[in-house]
Design a protein around this motif. Structure first.
Motif, PDB file in Angstrom:
ATOM      1  N   SER A 168       0.933  -1.109  -0.017  1.00 17.46           N
ATOM      2  CA  SER A 168      -0.200  -0.206   0.048  1.00 17.46           C
ATOM      3  C   SER A 168       1.301   0.941  -0.140  1.00 17.46           C
ATOM      4  O   SER A 168       1.940   1.423   0.739  1.00 17.46           O
ATOM      5  CB  SER A 168      -0.597  -0.416   1.101  1.00 17.46           C
ATOM      6  N   TYR A 169       0.518   2.024  -0.428  1.00 18.88           N
ATOM      7  CA  TYR A 169       1.428   3.850  -0.420  1.00 18.88           C
ATOM      8  C   TYR A 169      -0.040   4.561  -0.547  1.00 18.88           C
ATOM      9  O   TYR A 169      -0.903   4.518  -0.995  1.00 18.88           O
ATOM     10  CB  TYR A 169       1.388   3.798  -2.026  1.00 18.88           C
ATOM     11  N   ARG A 226      11.065   2.169   3.992  1.00 18.26           N
ATOM     12  CA  ARG A 226      11.957   3.654   4.574  1.00 18.26           C
ATOM     13  C   ARG A 226      12.352   4.952   3.752  1.00 18.26           C
ATOM     14  O   ARG A 226      12.635   4.306   2.620  1.00 18.26           O
ATOM     15  CB  ARG A 226      13.491   3.632   5.196  1.00 18.26           C
ATOM     16  N   ARG A 227      12.261   6.286   3.575  1.00 18.44           N
ATOM     17  CA  ARG A 227      11.837   7.689   2.794  1.00 18.44           C
ATOM     18  C   ARG A 227      11.206   7.637   1.338  1.00 18.44           C
ATOM     19  O   ARG A 227      11.294   8.385   1.031  1.00 18.44           O
ATOM     20  CB  ARG A 227      12.967   7.189   2.656  1.00 18.44           C
ATOM     21  N   PHE A 228      10.589   6.558   1.515  1.00 19.02           N
ATOM     22  CA  PHE A 228       9.387   5.933   0.279  1.00 19.02           C
ATOM     23  C   PHE A 228       8.368   6.602   0.180  1.00 19.02           C
ATOM     24  O   PHE A 228       7.695   6.592   1.167  1.00 19.02           O
ATOM     25  CB  PHE A 228       9.542   4.499   0.159  1.00 19.02           C
ATOM     26  N   GLY A 229       8.260   7.492  -0.260  1.00 18.86           N
ATOM     27  CA  GLY A 229       6.907   8.637  -0.499  1.00 18.86           C
ATOM     28  C   GLY A 229       7.440   9.499   0.445  1.00 18.86           C
ATOM     29  O   GLY A 229       5.689  10.727   0.810  1.00 18.86           O
ATOM     30  N   SER A 230       8.387  10.147   1.689  1.00 19.07           N
ATOM     31  CA  SER A 230       8.515  11.150   2.541  1.00 19.07           C
ATOM     32  C   SER A 230       9.690  11.436   2.635  1.00 19.07           C
ATOM     33  O   SER A 230      10.003  12.766   3.686  1.00 19.07           O
ATOM     34  CB  SER A 230       8.974   9.791   3.692  1.00 19.07           C
ATOM     35  N   SER A 231      10.034  12.268   1.565  1.00 21.79           N
ATOM     36  CA  SER A 231      11.263  13.103   1.421  1.00 21.79           C
ATOM     37  C   SER A 231      10.590  14.331   1.326  1.00 21.79           C
ATOM     38  O   SER A 231      11.379  14.901   1.930  1.00 21.79           O
ATOM     39  CB  SER A 231      11.606  13.122  -0.680  1.00 21.79           C
ATOM     40  N   CYS A 247       8.910  11.941   8.063  1.00 20.18           N
ATOM     41  CA  CYS A 247       7.541   9.947   8.010  1.00 20.18           C
ATOM     42  C   CYS A 247       8.994   8.967   8.023  1.00 20.18           C
ATOM     43  O   CYS A 247       9.840   9.272   7.201  1.00 20.18           O
ATOM     44  CB  CYS A 247       6.855   9.417   7.477  1.00 20.18           C
ATOM     45  N   LEU A 248       8.406   7.187   8.322  1.00 23.84           N
ATOM     46  CA  LEU A 248       9.498   6.355   8.290  1.00 23.84           C
ATOM     47  C   LEU A 248       9.682   5.814   6.250  1.00 23.84           C
ATOM     48  O   LEU A 248      10.525   5.993   5.851  1.00 23.84           O
ATOM     49  CB  LEU A 248       8.834   5.389   9.040  1.00 23.84           C
ATOM     50  N   GLY A 249       7.956   6.461   5.779  1.00 22.95           N
ATOM     51  CA  GLY A 249       8.038   5.925   5.004  1.00 22.95           C
ATOM     52  C   GLY A 249       6.136   6.285   4.220  1.00 22.95           C
ATOM     53  O   GLY A 249       5.673   5.255   5.481  1.00 22.95           O
ATOM     54  N   HIS A 250       5.725   6.285   3.414  1.00 22.42           N
ATOM     55  CA  HIS A 250       4.375   5.941   3.239  1.00 22.42           C
ATOM     56  C   HIS A 250       4.998   4.370   2.785  1.00 22.42           C
ATOM     57  O   HIS A 250       2.940   4.553   2.067  1.00 22.42           O
ATOM     58  CB  HIS A 250       4.267   7.754   2.144  1.00 22.42           C
ATOM     59  N   LEU A 251       5.248   3.834   2.539  1.00 21.81           N
ATOM     60  CA  LEU A 251       4.910   2.294   1.412  1.00 21.81           C
ATOM     61  C   LEU A 251       5.092   1.366   1.969  1.00 21.81           C
ATOM     62  O   LEU A 251       5.828   1.430   3.022  1.00 21.81           O
ATOM     63  CB  LEU A 251       5.876   2.185   0.332  1.00 21.81           C
ATOM     64  N   HIS A 252       4.290   0.544   2.668  1.00 19.93           N
ATOM     65  CA  HIS A 252       4.315   0.037   3.192  1.00 19.93           C
ATOM     66  C   HIS A 252       3.591  -1.768   2.518  1.00 19.93           C
ATOM     67  O   HIS A 252       3.475  -2.377   1.014  1.00 19.93           O
ATOM     68  CB  HIS A 252       2.912  -0.109   4.171  1.00 19.93           C
TER      69      HIS A 252
END
Length: 163
Positions: A42-43, A114-119, A123-128
């Motif tokens: 999920s994103y 980590r860092r995916f979609g959250s630059s 956040c830790l990241g937005h991809l799970h």
């Protein structure tokens, strides 16, 4: 749910739920080479543009295989191995993608990239990635995240959105 109902949501937060049919490595912009395992992902993002159809426009763009690579998620969704199967969306005038992502990051069995979609946030990241989970369980977990934030959400099946 049909296209017109998605247009009615206007601006807000969305979560794309998509599958990957094989293990792949993808070069994802500034993140470099990233390994992805077969399974469900999920994103979560937001669409708060001035348009009354921001969510519709953003989701339609993400689902398109042909587009300029702008966001991290574009590097995945332009590839044929990834297929968006559902979208959860909530109308709002403020960003909730970080809160949804934090909730999902704390669920046992869910791995956050980590860092995916959250630059543009901290956040830790937005991809799970949902290790060994079925689609129904992923939909339940994402829905619970929206419910926990008090967001009235819609579950949209892709085949009903843009067919």
């Amino acid at each position: 749910m049909n296209v017109d109902r998605l247009k009615e949501l206007g601006r807000g937060t969305y979560t794309l739920i998509f599958t990957l049919n094989t293990d792949v490595e993808v070069i994802v912009g500034s993140l470099g080479r990233v390994a992805f395992r077969r399974g469900i992902y999920s994103y979560t993002g937001s669409a708060l543009g001035p348009s009354k159809m921001s969510l519709y426009s953003r989701v339609k763009r993400h689902v398109s295989k042909i587009k300029r690579l702008r966001w991290h998620i574009d590097y995945l969704l332009t590839r044929h191995e990834f297929e968006v199967v559902a979208v959860i969306a909530a109308s709002s005038d403020r960003r909730f993608e970080c809160e949804v992502s934090r909730i999902l990051s704390n669920v046992e069995g869910v791995m956050t990239y980590r860092r995916f979609g959250s630059s543009d946030c901290c956040c830790l990241g937005h991809l799970h990635y949902y290790a060994d989970m079925e689609l129904a369980e992923v939909l339940r977990l994402v829905s619970l995240a929206y419910k926990g934030l008090g967001l009235p959400f819609k579950v949209l099946w892709l085949s009903k959105l843009f067919s």
